[in-house]
Design an enzyme around this catalytic site. Structure first.
Site, short mmCIF file in Angstrom:
data_model
loop_
_atom_site.label_atom_id
_atom_site.label_comp_id
_atom_site.label_asym_id
_atom_site.label_seq_id
_atom_site.Cartn_x
_atom_site.Cartn_y
_atom_site.Cartn_z
N CYS A 91 49.72 61.56 62.24
CA CYS A 91 48.54 62.30 62.16
C CYS A 91 47.94 62.51 63.55
CB CYS A 91 47.71 62.04 60.87
SG CYS A 91 46.17 62.74 61.03
N CYS A 205 48.93 69.41 65.63
CA CYS A 205 48.70 68.97 64.26
C CYS A 205 50.05 68.82 63.51
CB CYS A 205 47.47 69.78 63.54
SG CYS A 205 47.44 69.22 61.73
N1 DGL Z 1 48.35 66.30 60.17
C1 DGL Z 1 46.73 66.07 60.55
C2 DGL Z 1 46.94 66.20 62.17
O1 DGL Z 1 48.08 65.72 62.59
C3 DGL Z 1 45.58 66.61 60.25
C4 DGL Z 1 45.38 67.71 59.03
C5 DGL Z 1 44.19 67.42 58.50
O2 DGL Z 1 43.08 68.01 59.13
O3 DGL Z 1 43.91 66.57 57.64
O4 DGL Z 1 45.92 66.06 62.86
#
Ligand code: DGL
Length: 287
Positions: A91, A205
């Site tokens: 993430c 993301c």
């Molecule tokens: N998947 C996450 C990232 O790579 C964030 C998504 C979210 O806002 O929870 O930033």
């Protein structure tokens, strides 16, 4: 669906041989599956335990305190229940907010984070005009500002915070995904292969690779997409190799273990769709 993950026992009884232990992977939700896909391709013999923190998502529009607390709680869970030998923070938002603290507090654990793929984008772009889609949390972070500053003069980056997009992907809301992708693409464009058009889009993301079809429809067939899963997988290999902790070769890839703090049925259908894996998903409470 199963209730609660059975703990994974430590590997063997050789004190420093962690090769048979699992690698922990987490994200705020389904997005980290795009990183897990790259990890399984790079490290097919490894066992993975994936936690989706969908019950506390999205991270990208919450404050750092929330993201740091959730990242620590999940790391503690993976260490206590699964005796993980490495942790992949799949993430961008959690990496930006929490990885320094995680590395301080779990100093013996190799920890790999993910950052928006600005460097590969700058190396590959012809027009040197690059769009960056990411969460508000990632774009506002000090870590991201440092990354951007390190590339000053090499390319022109157009930054776009994509409020609501991770949540729409989490909910598998196709209409909203299309509308948001179109809106954010328009804010970044024009797209094309001649200067000063944007020829490369960084998917900053881990949820956004699952909106690739909608993005492609908005930006056209020639625009390159850059995501960060493959470099994370290579870095994970390097860290394990350096410690002699890579899993021994196996004839078949072990099935990952999945758990979520949200709705197991939702994660299960995302796994079937994006990883083509039939699997059980545990309902987790991680405090
Ligand atoms: N998947 C996450 C990232 O790579 C964030 C998504 C979210 O806002 O929870 O930033």
């Amino acid at each position: 669906m199963i209730q609660g993950l059975a703990g994974t026992p430590p590997a063997g009884n050789r004190v420093n041989d962690r090769s048979a232990d699992a690698i922990g992977v987490f994200d705020s939700g389904v997005g980290g599956l795009s990183v897990l896909r790259a990890l399984r391709a790079e490290l097919p013999a490894e066992r993975f335990v994936y936690v989706a923190d969908s019950g506390h998502a999205p991270y990208g529009e919450r404050d750092d305190t929330h993201v740091i607390a959730r990242s620590h709680a999940i790391a503690r869970h993976l260490i206590a229940q699964h005796h993980i030998k490495a942790l992949v923070v799949a993430c961008n938002t959690a990496t930006a907010a929490a990885i320094h603290r995680l590395r301080q507090d779990f100093a013996d654990l190799p920890i790999v984070g993910i950052e928006p793929a600005l460097k590969p984008a700058a190396a590959q772009s012809q027009t040197q005009h690059i769009g960056v889609l990411a969460t508000r949390g990632t774009l506002n972070s000090e870590k991201f500002r440092t990354l951007l500053a390190s590339l000053e003069g090499q390319a022109h980056f157009v930054l776009q915070a994509c409020d609501g997009l991770a949540d729409a992907i989490e909910r598998d809301d196709a209409i909203k995904i299309e509308a948001l992708c179109d809106h954010f693409a328009r804010a970044i464009g024009p797209f094309g292969l001649q200067e000063p058009a944007v020829d490369t889009l960084v998917l900053g993301c881990t949820h956004y690779p699952f909106a690739t079809d909608a993005l492609r429809a908005s930006v056209g067939p020639q625009i390159a997409f850059q995501e960060g899963g493959a470099p994370v997988a290579r870095q994970t290999r390097r860290l394990l190799e350096a410690r002699g902790w890579l899993a021994p070769q196996a004839k078949t890839s072990p099935a990952p273990v999945f758990g979520t703090t949200g709705d197991p049925a939702k994660l299960q259908s995302a796994i079937a769709r994006w990883l083509q894996l039939p699997t059980d998903v545990a309902a987790l409470t991680i405090a």
